[in-house]
Design an enzyme around this catalytic site. Structure first.
Site, PDB file in Angstrom:
ATOM      1  CD  GLU A 257     -28.816 120.440 109.192  1.00  0.00           C
ATOM      2  OE1 GLU A 257     -28.227 119.358 109.035  1.00  0.00           O
ATOM      3  OE2 GLU A 257     -28.223 121.502 109.379  1.00  0.00           O
ATOM      4  CB  CYS A 291     -31.249 112.385 110.176  1.00  0.00           C
ATOM      5  SG  CYS A 291     -30.761 113.296 111.630  1.00  0.00           S
TER       6      CYS A 291
END
Ligand code: NAD
Length: 494
Positions: A257, A291
């Site tokens: 990720e 993020c």
């Protein structure tokens, strides 16, 4: 007295002759002295982890019937939730966040995730079917999800415990050994997690905590260890690429990720009140260190001036660095080195023809915050689309704003990036939202909001934003091997 944070390896707290200092990004104070794990310590964690997950002692963990293992996890999760105040305190010390933010975003949410993964595992299906094979034989096959073995969980610093829980919870639930390497910037809440695990019925070796850095340190020792069966990593795209290379040796599984440069599209019919509220969060929450934070806003030309004026007013009024403030406020960046990186990119804005309508620099204080890693919430207009400020992920409270004229152009601008993590669409026209969302090359799109998120929903990224899916069933599947057994069915008894 300064806290000493130790490694927790195969059921023991382990010190090291090598230590490093964790300093507060709020005021530079020493938060803890952290014991850095050596290659031998990592090896011990991996060896013991193999034994209890898929080795000689798997009867203690990996081979336990699912319900028995989940009973241990539920019990542990309750004890973790009971330590929520300590988790919040650890998070505040490491990141400089206010209580308001630390209590909303990380500790309790992360603790509850262990229960969430245990619940999800109950409904994870093992499949079976009868069939007729090529040679006329009849058969039946079934799959049985087995632990993969040792899973390395390498985490970033931005939401430290939540990131750890998203990796450690599914690994443990499926009977693996989880070895957690938190970021060197946020070692404290992982240590509380290890304390609760140490006091639980989770057997020695099923969880280990190793502190340290990436290169030439615990991160590299762990990912390069040949008996680590899978690596789940969240962090920068460049680090993810290096880890993938290392994982190729032995063809170990990876779930990555990674970074993002997320866009928001504000159409001419958007509700500006909702946009202002949502984009204040999406650009500036946690000082832009999520993020999914928005770093590029493309606004229909007819609303551009209104949008810029409104967002600039908001950005200029945001409360910075007040730990007792009980509303929207922003903490410092996680470290001075991260601030140097963000500031260096902000400094490129004027030389590429852009201008700041809010922020652009470092705030000054007449108290201890002067030693912190603060930065102003910043909005710039006029930057060309190929400027470094527009192309590179900053991971800070920064927003590039540019106008667009039609839907097609808006989609092209949003997709003009190597990343593909998240996006927002702001419009009252639901047909347009349904038309545009699938054309955005990202893992997650929000319509008229940001970060309303079920943590068990799939998390994935296109391009440089990642490989594989996490979240709920996907993380449980990544953490297990669906072994198939096929049995022949004879037409009659012998
Ligand atoms: P980072 O890549 O610098 O570090 C992440 C972790 O990897 C740390 O624990 C670090 O010690 C370790 N590490 C570094 N080099 C390593 C190596 N060679 N081998 C093994 N381990 C190594 O990232 P960061 O600065 O901690 O986090 C910020 C980044 O994380 C941003 O790019 C952000 O977008 C990304 N992020 C992505 C998501 C997502 O879900 N996609 C979520 C949160 C953060």
């Amino acid at each position: 007295m300064t806290k000493e944070l130790k490694n927790y390896i195969a059921g023991r707290w382990v010190t090291s002759s090598k230590t490093f200092e964790k300093r507060s990004p709020f005021n530079g104070d020493l938060v803890a002295t952290v014991h850095e794990a050596t290659a031998e310590m990592v090896d011990k964690a991996v060896t013991k982890g193999r034994e209890v997950s898929i080795g000689s002692q798997a009867n203690q963990w990996g081979d336990l019937p699912m319900k028995q293992r989940l009973a241990v996890i539920y019990d542990f999760a309750d004890n973790l939730i009971a330590r929520v105040d300590d988790l919040i305190e650890a998070d505040m010390a490491d990141t400089g966040r206010s209580y308001w933010q630390a209590s909303k975003f990380d500790g309790a949410r992360a603790a509850r995730l262990f229960r969430g993964y245990a619940d999800a595992a109950i409904s994870l299906e093992n499949r079976s079917t009868q069939f007729a094979g090529e040679l006329g034989f009849k058969g039946m096959w079934y799959t049985n999800r087995r632990p993969k073995g040792v899973i390395a969980c390498i985490c970033p610093w931005n939401v430290p415990l939540l990131m750890a829980a998203m990796k450690v919870a599914p690994a443990l639930v499926m009977g693996n050994a989880a070895i957690l390497k938190p970021s060197e910037e946020t070692p404290s809440s992982a240590t509380v997690l290890a304390e609760v695990i140490a006091a639980s019925d989770i057997p020695d070796g099923a969880f280990s905590l190793v502190h340290g850095f990436g290169v030439d340190s615990a991160g590299a020792f762990l990912t390069a260890h040949p008996q680590v069966d899978a690596i789940t990593f969240t962090g920068e795209s460049g680090t993810g690429a290096s880890i993938m290379k290392v994982a190729a040796k032995g063809l170990r599984d990876v779930s990555l990720e990674l970074g993002g440069k997320n866009a928001a599209l504000v159409f001419e019919d958007a509700r500006m009140d909702a946009v202002a509220e949502g984009m204040t969060r999406s650009a500036f929450f946690n000082c832009g260190q999520i993020c999914f934070c928005t770093e590029r806003a493309y606004v229909h030309r007819s609303r551009f001036d209104e949008y810029v004026k409104r967002m600039a007013n908001i950005a200029n009024g945001i409360v910075i660095g007040q730990r007792d403030h009980d509303g929207f406020n922003i903490p410092p960046l996680v470290s001075h080195s991260h601030r140097d990186k963000v500031k260096a990119l902000l400094d490129t804005v004027p030389e590429h023809g852009g201008e700041f309508v809010a922020g652009g620099g470092i705030p000054t204080f007449d108290d201890e915050r002067e030693n912190g890693a603060f930065i102003q919430p910043s909005i710039a207009i006029g930057s060309p689309e190929d400027a470094p400020f527009v192309k590179q992920e900053l991971f800070g409270p920064v927003l590039h704003v540019a106008p667009f004229d039609d839907e097609e152009e808006a989609i092209a601008l949003a997709n003009d990036t190597q990343y593909g993590l998240g996006a927002c669409i702001w419009t009252e026209n639901h047909s347009r939202a349904l038309r545009v969302a699938p054309k955005l090359r990202v893992g997650h799109t929000w319509v008229n909001s940001w970060q309303i998120r079920d943590l068990l929903s799939p998390l994935t990224g296109a391009g440089s934003s990642g490989i594989g899916e996490q979240g709920g069933r996907h993380s449980l599947e990544f953490s297990s091997l669906p072994q198939t057994v096929t049995m022949r069915i004879f037409e009659s008894d012998a």
